[in-house]
Design a protein around this motif. Structure first.
Motif, PDB file in Angstrom:
ATOM      1  N   GLU A 337      35.445  57.785 -17.183  1.00 57.82           N
ATOM      2  CA  GLU A 337      35.699  56.420 -16.756  1.00 57.82           C
ATOM      3  C   GLU A 337      35.993  56.454 -15.259  1.00 57.82           C
ATOM      4  OE1 GLU A 337      38.396  52.485 -17.972  1.00 57.82           O
ATOM      5  OE2 GLU A 337      38.662  54.386 -19.053  1.00 57.82           O
ATOM      6  N   THR A 338      34.956  56.388 -14.445  1.00 51.18           N
ATOM      7  CA  THR A 338      35.095  56.655 -13.022  1.00 51.18           C
ATOM      8  C   THR A 338      35.707  55.494 -12.261  1.00 51.18           C
ATOM      9  OG1 THR A 338      32.909  55.783 -12.448  1.00 51.18           O
ATOM     10  CG2 THR A 338      33.025  58.092 -13.148  1.00 51.18           C
ATOM     11  N   GLY A 339      35.456  54.264 -12.729  1.00 50.68           N
ATOM     12  CA  GLY A 339      35.899  53.092 -11.989  1.00 50.68           C
ATOM     13  C   GLY A 339      35.038  52.805 -10.769  1.00 50.68           C
ATOM     14  N   ASN A 340      33.911  53.509 -10.633  1.00 47.90           N
ATOM     15  CA  ASN A 340      33.057  53.387  -9.450  1.00 47.90           C
ATOM     16  C   ASN A 340      31.792  52.580  -9.745  1.00 47.90           C
ATOM     17  OD1 ASN A 340      34.835  55.071  -8.062  1.00 47.90           O
ATOM     18  ND2 ASN A 340      33.702  56.929  -8.656  1.00 47.90           N
ATOM     19  N   ASP A 341      31.123  52.196  -8.668  1.00 51.23           N
ATOM     20  CA  ASP A 341      29.807  51.576  -8.769  1.00 51.23           C
ATOM     21  C   ASP A 341      28.733  52.650  -8.647  1.00 51.23           C
ATOM     22  OD1 ASP A 341      30.780  48.973  -9.018  1.00 51.23           O
ATOM     23  OD2 ASP A 341      30.891  48.710  -6.844  1.00 51.23           O
ATOM     24  N   MET A 342      27.723  52.555  -9.504  1.00 53.91           N
ATOM     25  CA  MET A 342      26.636  53.522  -9.444  1.00 53.91           C
ATOM     26  C   MET A 342      25.718  53.196  -8.272  1.00 53.91           C
ATOM     27  SD  MET A 342      25.327  56.224 -10.852  1.00 53.91           S
ATOM     28  CE  MET A 342      26.040  56.293 -12.499  1.00 53.91           C
ATOM     29  N   VAL A 343      25.243  54.240  -7.592  1.00 58.71           N
ATOM     30  CA  VAL A 343      24.274  54.100  -6.502  1.00 58.71           C
ATOM     31  C   VAL A 343      22.917  54.649  -6.922  1.00 58.71           C
ATOM     32  CG1 VAL A 343      23.694  54.772  -4.136  1.00 58.71           C
ATOM     33  CG2 VAL A 343      26.060  54.191  -4.741  1.00 58.71           C
ATOM     34  N   ALA A 360      24.837  62.012 -10.256  1.00 53.75           N
ATOM     35  CA  ALA A 360      25.084  60.591 -10.034  1.00 53.75           C
ATOM     36  C   ALA A 360      25.758  60.424  -8.685  1.00 53.75           C
ATOM     37  CB  ALA A 360      25.958  60.016 -11.141  1.00 53.75           C
ATOM     38  N   VAL A 361      25.178  59.583  -7.843  1.00 48.84           N
ATOM     39  CA  VAL A 361      25.791  59.223  -6.565  1.00 48.84           C
ATOM     40  C   VAL A 361      26.524  57.911  -6.777  1.00 48.84           C
ATOM     41  CG1 VAL A 361      25.394  58.661  -4.146  1.00 48.84           C
ATOM     42  CG2 VAL A 361      23.955  60.378  -5.284  1.00 48.84           C
ATOM     43  N   MET A 362      27.821  57.873  -6.425  1.00 50.60           N
ATOM     44  CA  MET A 362      28.640  56.710  -6.733  1.00 50.60           C
ATOM     45  C   MET A 362      29.473  56.293  -5.533  1.00 50.60           C
ATOM     46  SD  MET A 362      29.791  57.577 -10.631  1.00 50.60           S
ATOM     47  CE  MET A 362      29.600  55.883 -11.107  1.00 50.60           C
ATOM     48  N   LYS A 363      29.829  55.008  -5.552  1.00 51.57           N
ATOM     49  CA  LYS A 363      30.675  54.451  -4.497  1.00 51.57           C
ATOM     50  C   LYS A 363      31.974  53.950  -5.118  1.00 51.57           C
ATOM     51  CE  LYS A 363      30.763  50.904  -0.866  1.00 51.57           C
ATOM     52  NZ  LYS A 363      30.013  49.776  -0.244  1.00 51.57           N
ATOM     53  N   SER A 364      33.088  54.383  -4.554  1.00 47.82           N
ATOM     54  CA  SER A 364      34.400  54.018  -5.102  1.00 47.82           C
ATOM     55  C   SER A 364      34.836  52.658  -4.569  1.00 47.82           C
ATOM     56  CB  SER A 364      35.438  55.081  -4.728  1.00 47.82           C
ATOM     57  OG  SER A 364      35.655  55.079  -3.325  1.00 47.82           O
ATOM     58  N   PRO A 365      35.840  52.050  -5.191  1.00 52.39           N
ATOM     59  CA  PRO A 365      36.322  50.739  -4.720  1.00 52.39           C
ATOM     60  C   PRO A 365      36.828  50.764  -3.286  1.00 52.39           C
ATOM     61  CG  PRO A 365      37.106  51.163  -6.939  1.00 52.39           C
ATOM     62  CD  PRO A 365      36.481  52.436  -6.467  1.00 52.39           C
ATOM     63  N   ALA A 394      25.799  55.405   3.474  1.00 48.77           N
ATOM     64  CA  ALA A 394      26.016  54.035   2.985  1.00 48.77           C
ATOM     65  C   ALA A 394      24.712  53.251   2.929  1.00 48.77           C
ATOM     66  CB  ALA A 394      27.032  53.315   3.860  1.00 48.77           C
ATOM     67  N   GLN A 395      23.725  53.655   3.740  1.00 48.78           N
ATOM     68  CA  GLN A 395      22.433  52.977   3.748  1.00 48.78           C
ATOM     69  C   GLN A 395      21.391  53.674   2.873  1.00 48.78           C
ATOM     70  OE1 GLN A 395      24.077  53.684   6.915  1.00 48.78           O
ATOM     71  NE2 GLN A 395      25.019  51.680   6.529  1.00 48.78           N
ATOM     72  N   ALA A 396      21.714  54.845   2.359  1.00 49.60           N
ATOM     73  CA  ALA A 396      20.744  55.626   1.588  1.00 49.60           C
ATOM     74  C   ALA A 396      20.521  55.004   0.215  1.00 49.60           C
ATOM     75  CB  ALA A 396      21.235  57.062   1.425  1.00 49.60           C
ATOM     76  N   TYR A 410      18.079  63.013   0.847  1.00 47.56           N
ATOM     77  CA  TYR A 410      18.206  61.561   0.725  1.00 47.56           C
ATOM     78  C   TYR A 410      17.592  60.885   1.945  1.00 47.56           C
ATOM     79  CZ  TYR A 410      22.331  61.852   3.843  1.00 47.56           C
ATOM     80  OH  TYR A 410      23.179  62.070   4.901  1.00 47.56           O
ATOM     81  N   ALA A 411      17.156  59.653   1.739  1.00 45.15           N
ATOM     82  CA  ALA A 411      16.482  58.897   2.791  1.00 45.15           C
ATOM     83  C   ALA A 411      17.254  57.629   3.096  1.00 45.15           C
ATOM     84  CB  ALA A 411      15.060  58.551   2.374  1.00 45.15           C
ATOM     85  N   ALA A 412      17.299  57.307   4.395  1.00 49.73           N
ATOM     86  CA  ALA A 412      17.884  56.052   4.867  1.00 49.73           C
ATOM     87  C   ALA A 412      16.983  55.534   5.978  1.00 49.73           C
ATOM     88  CB  ALA A 412      19.308  56.266   5.368  1.00 49.73           C
TER      89      ALA A 412
END
Length: 504
Positions: A337-343, A360-365, A394-396, A410-412
């Protein structure tokens, strides 16, 4: 060449009076027209690739110079079902025509009509149309906002030919929003139940393409394979995998479906993205499935999805009626239960403890970015890395992973980066630049040449269109180096968003 002609006449029938035949007839010669060169008896062509260019040489018994006195028509008719139905393909004497017909044999006819007499002289040739759609890379993208499909056809000796804009004559309407190209199995008949098919996923629906001619129509919409009455008529799939040889598992409209084992047709039942099979409370699923795969699809066993509402991982199998929330053990490196948003999600061939690894690449709150690793076949957690310091992370929006080393690419925008993630920390470097050309796709070859660290980069600019290049991650444990493959660049493509290998 077979030569045939039609002479128009008038017959007078049903006259009430009789007349005497005096035996006086006025015979006059008509203008005879023949093809004496420039047109062969037989032609062969690849559909969607070859253009017929024929410059006939004609002979006339009269008025050879009066070219304005003639009408020219080229016809094409199939020699199988529907034979005799002529399709007009040109009204000029010199033919230049891109072959778009399906695989088969045809009769090509040149008609030359003398306007003065109404007589049309016809010359036939045999046309055999074959296809380059047997093996190769299907590349899904768009041209001028419309979904487009190209193919890099690959021969048994490795030569390639590009077939462009396949959907233009496929029988499908204009589609929008290219999502993903997928190869999967489909139930066909009781005697030969499962066969490979190609699925075209778009915002406007998912359609099955005929694997020989790459044709389709709206009747192949995968919505017809779903028994769920609540599924939208505009159902749009985003991912599909193969498990246990022939079971299909699919995500669409943020819902999860599996082929119902009780339905021998292989169709999909009701969605299972819920934690109680008797419940009507569904959670939204991230559009990609986490799985461990073989060359033909996913292994039997559990797969993993991400619950976007509960911000947690859950598992299921191809025979599940619902998902199961994954629970944590003691002293584990992170929580399911990560509490994060999936990227992004990526299923790699990198082995961890003998099992294939998914990421999984994820972004936290609080705006940080993390990389999670796991082995879905045994539902075990790997490690978590803080990758917030990576440039342009953040743009990838495109990520792939090596099968040999702990590398992430990764690409941005137009930049391609690589990072190495180790217990000692995360390092990075910028790789080959593409100027101002936007990177529209990263694809790792996990199927055709698996285990060799081949990957593909698609770029796009308005002037030249799409380009796809093939690279290999060099076998160098001391540095991240990528090497372009000679003869593995294809230009003039659509704006590529997805690709997959078509086996046969």
């Amino acid at each position: 060449m077979k030569l045939k002609y039609t002479i128009l006449g008038i017959c007078l029938l049903g006259l009430s009076s009789c007349f005497k035949d005096e035996g006086n007839y006025d015979y006059r010669k008509i203008n005879e027209i023949k093809v004496i060169g420039g047109m062969e008896e037989e032609y062969s062509a690849y559909t969607m690739v070859d253009t017929l260019r024929i410059i006939p040489e004609l002979s006339f018994t009269q008025d050879a110079e009066a070219k304005e006195s003639y009408e020219y028509t080229w016809y094409l008719a199939g020699n199988g079902i529907g034979a005799g139905k002529l399709e007009k393909i040109s009204d000029k004497l010199n033919l230049e025509y891109l072959i778009t017909q399906p695989k088969g044999s045809y009769t090509l006819t040149l008609g030359v009509k003398d306007k003065a007499t109404g007589v049309e002289w016809q010359t036939d040739a045999w046309l055999e149309v074959t296809t380059l759609f047997t093996n190769g890379w299907l590349m899904l993208g768009e041209r001028e906002g419309i979904v487009s499909l190209d193919m890099v056809s690959v021969t048994s000796v490795g030569d390639t030919t590009v077939v462009r804009d396949i959907l233009k004559n496929s029988g499908l309407p204009e589609l929008h929003g290219p999502r993903k190209m997928v190869s999967a199995n489909r139930y066909i008949t009781p005697t030969s139940p499962w066969a490979s098919v190609c699925l075209l996923m778009t915002d406007d629906g998912t359609f099955e393409l005929d694997k020989v001619n790459m044709t389709s129509d709206e009747s192949t919409n995968i919505r017809h394979d779903i028994y769920d009455p609540m599924a939208s008529e505009n159902f749009a799939a985003s991912d599909m995998i193969q498990s246990a040889g022939y079971y299909r598992e699919m995500i669409g409209d943020n819902a999860l479906y599996v082929t119902d084992a009780l339905m021998v047709s292989g169709d999909f039942g009701n969605p299972i993205n819920k934690y109680d099979k008797y419940s009507d409370e569904f959670f939204k699923v991230w559009p990609e499935i986490i799985y461990g795969f073989s060359s033909w699809g996913s292994y039997a066993g559990s797969q993993i999805v991400y619950d976007m509402d509960g911000k947690r991982f859950a598992k299921y199998t191809h025979s599940s009626a619902n998902c199961e929330a994954l629970t944590d053990g003691e002293n584990e490196p992170w929580s399911w239960e990560t509490g994060n948003d999936m990227v992004a999600i990526f299923n790699s061939q990198f082995l961890t403890g003998g099992a294939q690894t998914s990421y999984a690449v994820m972004k936290s709150p609080d705006g940080k970015f993390y990389l999670y690793s796991m082995t879905p076949s045994n539902t075990k957690k790997g490690k978590r890395y803080d990758i917030s310091q990576l440039p342009d992370i953040a743009q990838a929006d495109k990520f792939i992973f090596s099968s040999k080393y702990p590398y992430m690419l990764y690409a941005a925008g137009s930049k391609l980066y690589a990072c190495e993630f180790l217990d000692s920390g995360v390092t990075h470097k910028e790789l080959d630049g593409f100027g101002t050309d936007a990177i529209t796709m990263l694809y790792y070859d996990s199927y055709r040449q698996r285990g060799q660290d081949y990957f593909y980069v698609a770029t796009y600019n308005d002037a030249q269109g799409g380009t796809v290049r093939k690279y290999q991650i060099a076998d160098n444990p001391n540095d991240i180096v990528i090497e372009p493959l000679e003869g593995s660049r294809w230009d003039g493509l659509c704006k590529v968003a997805s690709m997959c290998w078509k086996w046969y």
